[in-house]
Design a protein around this motif. Structure first.
Motif, PDB file in Angstrom:
ATOM      1  N   ASN A  12     -10.649  -2.813  -6.243  1.00 11.64           N
ATOM      2  CA  ASN A  12      -9.823  -1.847  -6.963  1.00 11.64           C
ATOM      3  C   ASN A  12     -10.373  -1.472  -8.336  1.00 11.64           C
ATOM      4  O   ASN A  12      -9.915  -0.495  -8.948  1.00 11.64           O
ATOM      5  N   SER A  29       2.501   1.659   4.424  1.00 10.51           N
ATOM      6  CA  SER A  29       1.857   2.977   4.233  1.00 10.51           C
ATOM      7  C   SER A  29       1.179   3.553   5.459  1.00 10.51           C
ATOM      8  O   SER A  29       0.622   4.641   5.408  1.00 10.51           O
ATOM      9  N   GLU A  83      -1.496   2.447   7.078  1.00  7.03           N
ATOM     10  CA  GLU A  83      -2.883   2.023   7.271  1.00  7.03           C
ATOM     11  C   GLU A  83      -2.903   0.754   8.126  1.00  7.03           C
ATOM     12  O   GLU A  83      -2.083  -0.146   7.945  1.00  7.03           O
ATOM     13  N   SER A 138      -8.357  -5.010   4.849  1.00  6.46           N
ATOM     14  CA  SER A 138      -8.839  -4.732   3.489  1.00  6.46           C
ATOM     15  C   SER A 138      -9.219  -5.986   2.701  1.00  6.46           C
ATOM     16  O   SER A 138      -8.802  -6.165   1.554  1.00  6.46           O
ATOM     17  N   ARG A 161       1.707  -4.855   6.273  1.00  9.21           N
ATOM     18  CA  ARG A 161       1.034  -3.819   5.489  1.00  9.21           C
ATOM     19  C   ARG A 161       1.859  -2.542   5.552  1.00  9.21           C
ATOM     20  O   ARG A 161       2.256  -2.090   6.628  1.00  9.21           O
ATOM     21  N   ASP A 185       0.832  -1.206   0.000  1.00  7.64           N
ATOM     22  CA  ASP A 185       0.000   0.000   0.000  1.00  7.64           C
ATOM     23  C   ASP A 185       0.864   1.252   0.000  1.00  7.64           C
ATOM     24  O   ASP A 185       1.981   1.254   0.527  1.00  7.64           O
TER      25      ASP A 185
END
Length: 256
Positions: free
Chosen positions: A84, A206, A208, A212, A204, A36
């Motif tokens: 997405n 980034s 966040e 997900s 994960r 991400d």
């Protein structure tokens, strides 16, 4: 020694020593990564989002090679989710071309490094050129016995479980299996990951902190590791840091 280690400040010799030290411990058999932050990486540089995705593709290459070097058995990368498709069409079109570009240039190296390519996700929903490039890589590496590089492409965990239930119901109605015979192991055998071990470690990038819709069944007892680093900036040092952090944890699987 690991507690005092700051990964990005170490010299190459020190990093290599830490790699060898980590390899003496338990290396996660299966690492799953939610890659991400590509878009935000690009935005901070006043670049289009697709530039971030292209940069992220380069990171896939070096992280695959490093995971293989560390002795990881399976590396699952969340490349494109069923959600997405909601993104702008230009971005979706670019993302669907990336597997062709990535595998077209990296495939000889994957073969040389004994990496086996696999795919989870709904293939029928992919453009023909995307599907064909992935299937070509799968066929070319099917006899390799090293790291399994497993792309989650057009993948969503809820979709996967619904599909598994549909097949279970079909087999039950035809008499292939009785309802009382359905166990956790049986259900797992209907999932797209049936031939793979559950992830030991989920990363994960980034900043966040959410899953997900990624491997919801499979990560029931997976160790989670989150970093603020955007995927295009993710390095071998970051992966080593995650592995070392994993090695410090006590996994009890509900026991004491």
């Amino acid at each position: 020694m690991f507690k005092k280690f700051t990964f990005r400040k170490q010299k190459a010799s020190s990093f290599n020593e830490l790699v060898e030290e980590a390899k003496k411990g338990y290396i996660p058999n299966h690492i799953a990564i939610i890659m991400d932050g590509n878009g935000r990486w690009a935005k901070r540089r006043a670049m289009p989002r697709i530039a971030g995705h292209h940069e992220g593709m380069k990171v896939v290459r070096k992280i695959t090679k490093f995971a293989n070097k560390m002795g990881v058995k399976v590396l699952t990368l969340y490349a494109f989710s069923t959600e997405n498709w909601k993104r702008p069409q230009q971005e979706v079109d670019f993302l669907m071309k990336l597997p062709q570009e990535f595998l077209g240039t990296f495939l000889p190296e994957l073969v040389e490094e004994n990496v086996q390519v696999r795919l989870i996700g709904q293939r029928d929903g992919l453009p023909a050129h995307t599907r064909e490039s992935v299937e070509k890589a799968i066929k070319a590496t099917q006899h390799n016995t090293g790291l399994i590089l497993n792309f989650a492409l057009n993948y969503g965990s809820r979709d996967e479980m619904v599909y598994a239930i549909q097949n279970l119901v079909t087999d039950s109605n035809s008499g292939k299996i009785q309802p009382h015979e359905i166990t956790e192991d049986v259900f797992s055998s209907y999932l797209m990951t049936s031939s793979l071990p559950d992830p030991d470690l989920l990363i994960r990038t980034s900043g966040e902190i959410r899953i997900s819709n990624f491997m919801l069944w499979q990560i029931a007892y997976t160790e989670l590791w989150f970093t603020d680093v955007f995927w295009p900036d993710f390095t071998e040092e970051h992966l080593l840091e995650a592995i070392v952090n994993f090695q410090r944890r006590g996994r009890r699987f509900g026991g004491v």
